[in-house]
Design a protein around this motif. Sequence first.
Motif, PDB file in Angstrom:
ATOM      1  N   ASP A 146     -27.349  -8.192  29.261  1.00  0.00           N
ATOM      2  CA  ASP A 146     -27.444  -8.701  26.982  1.00  0.00           C
ATOM      3  C   ASP A 146     -26.131  -8.957  26.258  1.00  0.00           C
ATOM      4  N   THR A 147     -25.494  -7.821  26.617  1.00  0.00           N
ATOM      5  CA  THR A 147     -24.181  -7.330  25.575  1.00  0.00           C
ATOM      6  C   THR A 147     -23.089  -7.738  26.795  1.00  0.00           C
ATOM      7  N   TYR A 148     -22.660  -8.659  27.923  1.00  0.00           N
ATOM      8  CA  TYR A 148     -21.651  -8.548  29.007  1.00  0.00           C
ATOM      9  C   TYR A 148     -21.151  -9.826  27.904  1.00  0.00           C
ATOM     10  N   PRO A 165     -23.237 -13.900  28.677  1.00  0.00           N
ATOM     11  CA  PRO A 165     -25.383 -14.081  27.870  1.00  0.00           C
ATOM     12  C   PRO A 165     -24.680 -13.534  26.629  1.00  0.00           C
ATOM     13  N   ARG A 166     -23.671 -12.979  26.046  1.00  0.00           N
ATOM     14  CA  ARG A 166     -24.115 -12.667  25.012  1.00  0.00           C
ATOM     15  C   ARG A 166     -23.870 -12.947  23.476  1.00  0.00           C
ATOM     16  N   GLN A 167     -23.203 -13.901  23.889  1.00  0.00           N
ATOM     17  CA  GLN A 167     -22.791 -15.646  23.061  1.00  0.00           C
ATOM     18  C   GLN A 167     -22.631 -16.651  24.289  1.00  0.00           C
ATOM     19  N   ARG A 168     -23.420 -17.200  24.671  1.00  0.00           N
ATOM     20  CA  ARG A 168     -23.518 -18.020  24.769  1.00  0.00           C
ATOM     21  C   ARG A 168     -22.774 -19.605  24.428  1.00  0.00           C
ATOM     22  N   SER A 182     -24.953  -4.010  31.360  1.00  0.00           N
ATOM     23  CA  SER A 182     -25.985  -4.942  30.624  1.00  0.00           C
ATOM     24  C   SER A 182     -25.799  -6.806  30.702  1.00  0.00           C
TER      25      SER A 182
END
Length: 141
Positions: free
Chosen positions: A106-108, A39-42, A104
Amino acid sequence: MSERVGERSLAVAVCALAFMSTLPIAHLVIGVIYQSECPRQRLIPIYLMVLGATSLLLPVLSNLPGIVGKVCGSLISLFCFCWFIAGNVWIYSIYEPNYNKTASIDTYCNRTLYLFAFWTTNLNYILLGLAILCARWSDLS
């Protein structure tokens, strides 16, 4: 005698093709397996899938007869170069992501996915450096 040499040449060509297609296939497989695991950079799994597919298609389309093969090869090579630059931005901009999925979301980013993308990108730079050194070395000889 020449028939035996032809068989050896074919065997070497098949082995070389199998060896050179392992990394693009690995790009495809890792990208598909971990498609929703960053999710951090899809875009990293998408980057790997597209890079693997275009790397497998490039030799096939470049060998089409006539001008079609040259145009296809040139366009795909240009696309691969631009895609590689974009992948560098996506990969290096999040260095180093959180590998803990529970901390988190968002940072995973999945560890296997990220490190595979990171180190195969680094490998491209290492091979480029070696190619430049070898070319320079041969110029000095």
